[in-house]
Motif scaffolding. Sequence first.
Motif, PDB file in Angstrom:
ATOM      1  N   MET A 160       1.818   8.938  -5.995  1.00 44.09           N
ATOM      2  CA  MET A 160       1.633   8.012  -4.876  1.00 44.09           C
ATOM      3  C   MET A 160       0.445   8.427  -4.018  1.00 44.09           C
ATOM      4  SD  MET A 160       5.593   7.382  -3.722  1.00 44.09           S
ATOM      5  CE  MET A 160       5.147   6.418  -2.296  1.00 44.09           C
ATOM      6  N   ILE A 161       0.312   9.708  -3.768  1.00 50.02           N
ATOM      7  CA  ILE A 161      -0.806  10.195  -2.955  1.00 50.02           C
ATOM      8  C   ILE A 161      -2.125   9.934  -3.671  1.00 50.02           C
ATOM      9  CG2 ILE A 161      -1.879  12.283  -2.022  1.00 50.02           C
ATOM     10  CD1 ILE A 161       1.111  13.208  -1.510  1.00 50.02           C
ATOM     11  N   THR A 220      -6.468   4.045   1.135  1.00 48.70           N
ATOM     12  CA  THR A 220      -5.580   4.040   2.304  1.00 48.70           C
ATOM     13  C   THR A 220      -5.174   5.439   2.743  1.00 48.70           C
ATOM     14  OG1 THR A 220      -3.642   3.763   0.888  1.00 48.70           O
ATOM     15  CG2 THR A 220      -4.670   1.741   1.772  1.00 48.70           C
ATOM     16  N   LEU A 221      -5.458   6.441   1.921  1.00 44.84           N
ATOM     17  CA  LEU A 221      -5.232   7.840   2.281  1.00 44.84           C
ATOM     18  C   LEU A 221      -6.538   8.595   2.111  1.00 44.84           C
ATOM     19  CD1 LEU A 221      -1.840   8.656   0.468  1.00 44.84           C
ATOM     20  CD2 LEU A 221      -2.176   8.095   2.879  1.00 44.84           C
ATOM     21  N   THR A 269       0.849  -1.199   0.000  1.00 43.96           N
ATOM     22  CA  THR A 269       0.000   0.000   0.000  1.00 43.96           C
ATOM     23  C   THR A 269       0.883   1.248   0.000  1.00 43.96           C
ATOM     24  OG1 THR A 269      -0.102   0.225   2.413  1.00 43.96           O
ATOM     25  CG2 THR A 269      -1.763  -1.219   1.356  1.00 43.96           C
ATOM     26  N   ILE A 270       0.292   2.364  -0.340  1.00 38.34           N
ATOM     27  CA  ILE A 270       1.032   3.623  -0.356  1.00 38.34           C
ATOM     28  C   ILE A 270       1.508   4.006   1.041  1.00 38.34           C
ATOM     29  CG2 ILE A 270       0.880   6.097  -0.861  1.00 38.34           C
ATOM     30  CD1 ILE A 270       1.215   4.197  -3.341  1.00 38.34           C
ATOM     31  N   PRO A 271       0.681   3.925   2.087  1.00 34.93           N
ATOM     32  CA  PRO A 271       1.224   4.233   3.424  1.00 34.93           C
ATOM     33  C   PRO A 271       2.403   3.343   3.809  1.00 34.93           C
ATOM     34  CG  PRO A 271      -1.165   4.282   3.493  1.00 34.93           C
ATOM     35  CD  PRO A 271      -0.774   3.730   2.140  1.00 34.93           C
ATOM     36  N   MET A 311      10.048   4.274   2.984  1.00 35.00           N
ATOM     37  CA  MET A 311      10.940   5.364   2.579  1.00 35.00           C
ATOM     38  C   MET A 311      11.446   6.109   3.804  1.00 35.00           C
ATOM     39  SD  MET A 311       9.104   6.996  -0.746  1.00 35.00           S
ATOM     40  CE  MET A 311       9.215   6.218  -2.345  1.00 35.00           C
ATOM     41  N   THR A 312      10.569   6.340   4.756  1.00 37.80           N
ATOM     42  CA  THR A 312      10.950   7.025   5.981  1.00 37.80           C
ATOM     43  C   THR A 312      11.990   6.226   6.753  1.00 37.80           C
ATOM     44  OG1 THR A 312       8.786   8.062   6.119  1.00 37.80           O
ATOM     45  CG2 THR A 312      10.062   7.984   8.150  1.00 37.80           C
TER      46      THR A 312
END
Length: 172
Positions: free
Chosen positions: A135-136, A144-145, A78-80, A86-87
């Motif tokens: 991505m957003i 998911t966002l 998922t994107i999150p 990445m974080t």
Amino acid sequence: MALARGERTRKRIMDAAVRHFSADGYEASSVDDICAAAGVSKGAFYHHFSSKQQLFLALLETWLSGLDEAMRSARRTTIPETLMQMTSMLPMALGSARNRLGMWLEFWLQASRDKAAWKATIAPYRRYRGTFRKMIEEGMAEGTLRNLDAESSAQAILSMAVGLFLQSLLDQ
């Protein structure tokens, strides 16, 4: 895997250039200085690079290629999850950059002075902003966002990443 002779020479030139550009700055570093530090002739230099500027831009491209690969490898279900991956990669990326403070400052300084360096710097910046925007948008589509302004959010993510990068260079 061992590098071929030409690849080793190119790498020596690039490593010497990073040392010189970092310590003395782009303008104060000459092709002669770089060749002497790399232990190569000017002919070898010009076999691999048409100019000092081309060498400088090749260094930027090499760094960006590594960043692109890291971003691709962060992709998750998922994107999150992808953003969290990445974080989690930031400490490693920032740690490797700390050793090159002078080089990164030279990239930005030259981008402010030289049109070719600016183009080479702004194009990936815009590409990364587009990647985050996409991505957003994907995250909103997958549910998911929550709905938000994808362009502004992408700009905020990229600005935060650049800010963290600069902060890590100056204050570990």
